[in-house]
Scaffold this motif. Structure first.
Motif, PDB file in Angstrom:
ATOM      1  N   PHE A  49     -15.079  25.781  -5.365  1.00  0.00           N
ATOM      2  CA  PHE A  49     -14.270  24.749  -4.724  1.00  0.00           C
ATOM      3  C   PHE A  49     -14.645  23.375  -5.281  1.00  0.00           C
ATOM      4  O   PHE A  49     -13.776  22.561  -5.631  1.00  0.00           O
ATOM      5  N   ALA A  50     -15.943  23.110  -5.379  1.00  0.00           N
ATOM      6  CA  ALA A  50     -16.398  21.828  -5.916  1.00  0.00           C
ATOM      7  C   ALA A  50     -15.953  21.650  -7.365  1.00  0.00           C
ATOM      8  O   ALA A  50     -15.526  20.557  -7.769  1.00  0.00           O
ATOM      9  N   ALA A  51     -16.019  22.721  -8.151  1.00  0.00           N
ATOM     10  CA  ALA A  51     -15.603  22.644  -9.551  1.00  0.00           C
ATOM     11  C   ALA A  51     -14.107  22.357  -9.673  1.00  0.00           C
ATOM     12  O   ALA A  51     -13.676  21.584 -10.543  1.00  0.00           O
ATOM     13  N   GLU A  52     -13.321  22.956  -8.790  1.00  0.00           N
ATOM     14  CA  GLU A  52     -11.882  22.685  -8.806  1.00  0.00           C
ATOM     15  C   GLU A  52     -11.586  21.229  -8.457  1.00  0.00           C
ATOM     16  O   GLU A  52     -10.710  20.597  -9.062  1.00  0.00           O
ATOM     17  N   LEU A  53     -12.316  20.686  -7.483  1.00  0.00           N
ATOM     18  CA  LEU A  53     -12.139  19.274  -7.136  1.00  0.00           C
ATOM     19  C   LEU A  53     -12.543  18.376  -8.300  1.00  0.00           C
ATOM     20  O   LEU A  53     -11.890  17.367  -8.578  1.00  0.00           O
TER      21      LEU A  53
END
Length: 314
Positions: A49-53
């Protein structure tokens, strides 16, 4: 545009945002934690999720995030960046800060306890704005607390500061999962009120919100259940204000959504109990379920800037 990643991890869901330098929310997203798949899957979900953000910011805002802040439940070692334990997520000793730093191309990452992080947001930009000393108490499934003293949120020597839910207010009373009996959260949390109201009505589906509505309509059974909770909460809060002497008590969480149905009798109960203590303002939290995410954004910006504002103690 310069921005940071803010991520608030709850028991069942994650809230995230890309936050600008003035606190503006440039992008928001939500996702389930996937805890039914086990703790390793939860951690991987957070990293993904953090990588997508991070990728979204680079593509849509012209540059990648400068830092990230993450709020998580349970026991947190913010200084070491370790999520020590969370019963509802099933993890132990997860080096979340290092894992996120690696996944996010080396940007600095701050890790914080969810309630203290929410308290940071309430203290700096929410209901406690301008209060030098405050105590933030969210009334949810349990009861926790965040102590704002001298421009920071106090974690304590071992990361347990503010755990007002485990002050014993009814000695010898209901057993608590913590191992004690008579803890505040067994009487004044939203789940405790739901349990008491369900028992009073014989309806297992009845909850605290139903009880509040019944109080407003004059149901004497509901008024009894509600007053028992208010009295227990006042006992716990008076203990806290005796120790901390805050200028503001900020009450949030699901039970606070009852508004003055809670706050009017609670203020009266606190007023009746104090003797030498100074009566603080007793106010509802202002940021709702966004507090943790906004606080995570503040943690991230605090890594990048030195200000005269609040900082979470480590």
């Amino acid at each position: 545009m310069r921005h940071v990643i803010a991520l608030d991890v709850g028991g069942t869901g994650m809230k995230a945002a890309l936050v600008g330098a003035s606190g503006e929310l440039l992008h928001q997203a939500r996702r389930a934690t996937g805890r039914e798949r086990g703790p390793d899957a939860v951690v991987e979900g957070i990293l993904d999720f953090a990588a997508e953000l991070h990728a979204y910011g680079a593509e849509h805002l012209g540059e990648p995030a400068s830092a990230a802040g993450v709020a998580v439940p349970g026991i947190v070692d913010a200084e070491q960046g370790v999520a020590v334990y969370a019963a509802n997520l099933g993890w132990r000793d997860v080096p979340l800060r290092d894992l996120l730093t690696e996944r996010l191309d080396g940007i600095p990452v701050a890790l914080g306890h969810d309630v203290r992080t929410g308290g940071l947001a309430e203290g700096r930009i929410g209901a406690g704005q301008g209060a030098d000393r405050f105590f933030f108490v969210p009334l949810g499934t349990g009861i926790a607390g965040a102590i704002g003293i001298g421009g920071r949120v106090e974690a304590g020597a071992h990361g347990f500061a503010g755990e007002i839910g485990h002050i014993v207010v009814r000695p010898g009373g209901a057993p608590c999962p913590c191992g004690q009996a008579g803890c505040l959260e067994r009487y004044a949390s939203a789940s405790a009120v739901s349990e008491a109201w369900a028992a009073a009505t014989g309806d297992p589906e009845a909850d605290a919100a139903d009880c509040a509505k019944a109080v407003e309509s004059g149901d004497p059974r509901a008024q009894t259940v509600w007053q028992h909770a208010v009295d227990a909460l006042a006992d716990g809060l008076v203990t806290a204000l005796t120790l901390l002497d805050p200028s503001a008590l900020i009450i949030g969480g699901g039970l606070a959504e009852a508004g003055e149905t809670l706050f009017t009798p609670l203020r009266d109960a606190i007023r009746q109990r104090i003797t030498f203590q100074k009566l603080p303002s007793v106010v509802p939290a202002a940021l709702g379920d966004t507090a943790g995410c906004l606080g995570a954004g503040l943690l991230a910006w605090d890594l990048l800037t030195t200000t005269d504002g609040m900082e979470v103690a480590t």
